[in-house]
Design an enzyme around this catalytic site. Structure first.
Site, mmCIF file in Angstrom:
data_model
loop_
_atom_site.group_PDB
_atom_site.id
_atom_site.type_symbol
_atom_site.label_atom_id
_atom_site.label_comp_id
_atom_site.label_asym_id
_atom_site.label_seq_id
_atom_site.Cartn_x
_atom_site.Cartn_y
_atom_site.Cartn_z
ATOM 1 C CE1 TYR A 1 1.052 -0.227 4.421
ATOM 2 C CE2 TYR A 1 -0.059 1.886 4.378
ATOM 3 C CZ TYR A 1 0.766 0.987 5.009
ATOM 4 O OH TYR A 1 1.326 1.313 6.226
ATOM 5 C CE LYS B 1 3.060 3.477 3.360
ATOM 6 N NZ LYS B 1 3.199 3.499 4.810
ATOM 7 C CD GLU C 1 9.779 1.922 10.534
ATOM 8 O OE1 GLU C 1 9.624 2.891 9.780
ATOM 9 O OE2 GLU C 1 9.613 0.742 10.168
ATOM 10 C CG LEU D 1 8.159 2.669 4.988
ATOM 11 C CD1 LEU D 1 7.805 1.433 4.187
ATOM 12 C CD2 LEU D 1 6.928 3.508 5.264
HETATM 13 N N1 PDD Z 1 2.552 5.117 7.517
HETATM 14 N N2 PDD Z 1 7.242 3.892 9.091
HETATM 15 C C1 PDD Z 1 6.080 3.221 9.112
HETATM 16 C C2 PDD Z 1 6.072 1.865 9.727
HETATM 17 C C3 PDD Z 1 4.915 3.800 8.572
HETATM 18 O O1 PDD Z 1 3.767 3.100 8.578
HETATM 19 C C4 PDD Z 1 4.963 5.100 8.026
HETATM 20 C C5 PDD Z 1 3.765 5.786 7.434
HETATM 21 C C6 PDD Z 1 6.200 5.779 8.022
HETATM 22 C C7 PDD Z 1 6.350 7.147 7.423
HETATM 23 O O2 PDD Z 1 6.392 7.088 6.011
HETATM 24 P P1 PDD Z 1 5.906 8.320 5.124
HETATM 25 O O3 PDD Z 1 6.659 9.507 5.598
HETATM 26 O O4 PDD Z 1 6.285 7.933 3.755
HETATM 27 O O5 PDD Z 1 4.426 8.470 5.342
HETATM 28 C C8 PDD Z 1 7.314 5.134 8.551
HETATM 29 C C9 PDD Z 1 1.379 5.601 6.840
HETATM 30 C C10 PDD Z 1 1.113 7.060 6.959
HETATM 31 C C11 PDD Z 1 0.209 4.720 7.216
HETATM 32 O O6 PDD Z 1 0.450 3.523 7.376
HETATM 33 O O7 PDD Z 1 -0.915 5.203 7.316
#
Ligand code: PDD
Length: 279
Positions: free
Chosen positions: A32, A146, A178, A202
């Site tokens: 996703y 992801k 993270e 991620l």
């Molecule tokens: N999640 N690490 C994890 C495990 C995450 O699920 C997310 C973001 C990030 C940050 O990535 P980015 O800056 O590209 O949004 C880091 C999204 C927002 C979600 O699962 O809804």
């Protein structure tokens, strides 16, 4: 009524249906993306589509759309959505087949995209900061992908919520990785630091933008391993994500971070980040 894109067609959310044999439902066999949209302009769309392509390749699933096709269908959702600030959600699963672990042959992936309204983080969170807890990172070893298989993230985030905190920061073998749904940036000895972007983390788009802003504006930064003890003595702790932008963590496991207030380095980067929203 908001529209969704499902397998080549636009339809009202209420009409979108996915069969129970979808492997996304049965196995979490899918990937996703979440893309922030400001004033109907997706932020860093190409990077998100690039990461999506990498996640698909990582689970050995052909990308169902070219970059142009993705862009066209997403922009249509953005245009038709009632709100101008939105988060776009994309999900691609391996498709529908009788339940069997091995890859089925000759089926089409399930492709879903939808937009939902996105509000900025509450002003109080930015003014005072939020609480976070820490837990052992018990996820799998491909956190760079992801994937929709998010049970560990869900359980870890819920532990934070159960304790009145906003996020759960993860520690694997003594090192910070993270957050349950965010990346982490710290200020240690005046330097903006973030954990190495490897298979345990991620590669967040927000984090990448933050580090590029730091570089462009002469803010000292480093990507390196960060031990748990360093996390606990950091002057500032921030979490980053597409939907929450940058949030200051001012209480970690019940203990104030630094002087207990959102720190100046992160605040400067956050104000630079706001400037990215206007194309
Ligand atoms: N999640 N690490 C994890 C495990 C995450 O699920 C997310 C973001 C990030 C940050 O990535 P980015 O800056 O590209 O949004 C880091 C999204 C927002 C979600 O699962 O809804």
């Amino acid at each position: 009524m908001s529209q969704v894109y499902l397998n080549g067609q636009f339809m009202p959310l209420e009409e979108a249906r996915i069969p129970v044999l979808d492997r996304g439902f049965l196995f979490g066999d899918g990937v996703y993306e979440v893309i922030p949209v400001y004033q109907r302009h997706p932020l860093a769309l190409e990077r998100h589509l690039h990461r999506l392509a990498g996640s698909l390749a990582g689970i050995r699933l052909d990308n169902p759309h070219s970059e142009e096709e993705w862009t066209a269908l997403l922009l249509r959702l953005v245009k038709d959505a009632p709100d101008s600030d939105q988060s776009l959600y994309i999900q691609v699963t391996r498709g529908v087949a009788p339940r069997d672990h091995g890859f089925p042959q000759g089926i089409r992936p399930t492709v879903l995209a939808m937009a939902k309204p996105m509000a900025p983080p509450p002003a109080a969170w930015l003014a005072q900061g939020v609480s976070a807890i820490t837990r052992e990172d018990f996820r799998w070893l491909r956190c760079d992908l992801k994937t929709t298989a998010l049970l560990a993230n869900v359980l870890l985030r819920q532990q934070a919520l159960d304790e009145g905190a906003v996020e759960c920061l993860l520690i694997r073998d003594g090192f910070v990785t993270e957050g349950a749904a965010s990346n982490v940036v710290l200020v240690i000895d005046g330097v903006l630091c973030s954990p190495l972007r490897n298979h345990l983390v991620l590669p967040g788009i927000t984090l990448a933008l933050v580090l590029e802003l730091a570089q462009r504006h002469g803010i000292p930064f480093a990507e390196r391993s960060i031990g748990e003890a360093e996390l606990r003595r950091a002057e500032e702790v921030w979490i980053t994500s597409s939907t929450r932008e940058m949030l200051p963590v001012t209480i970690l496991d019940g203990v104030p971070v630094g002087n207990g207030k959102p720190g100046p380095v992160g605040q400067r980067v956050l104000s630079l980040y706001q400037g990215l929203k206007t194309p």
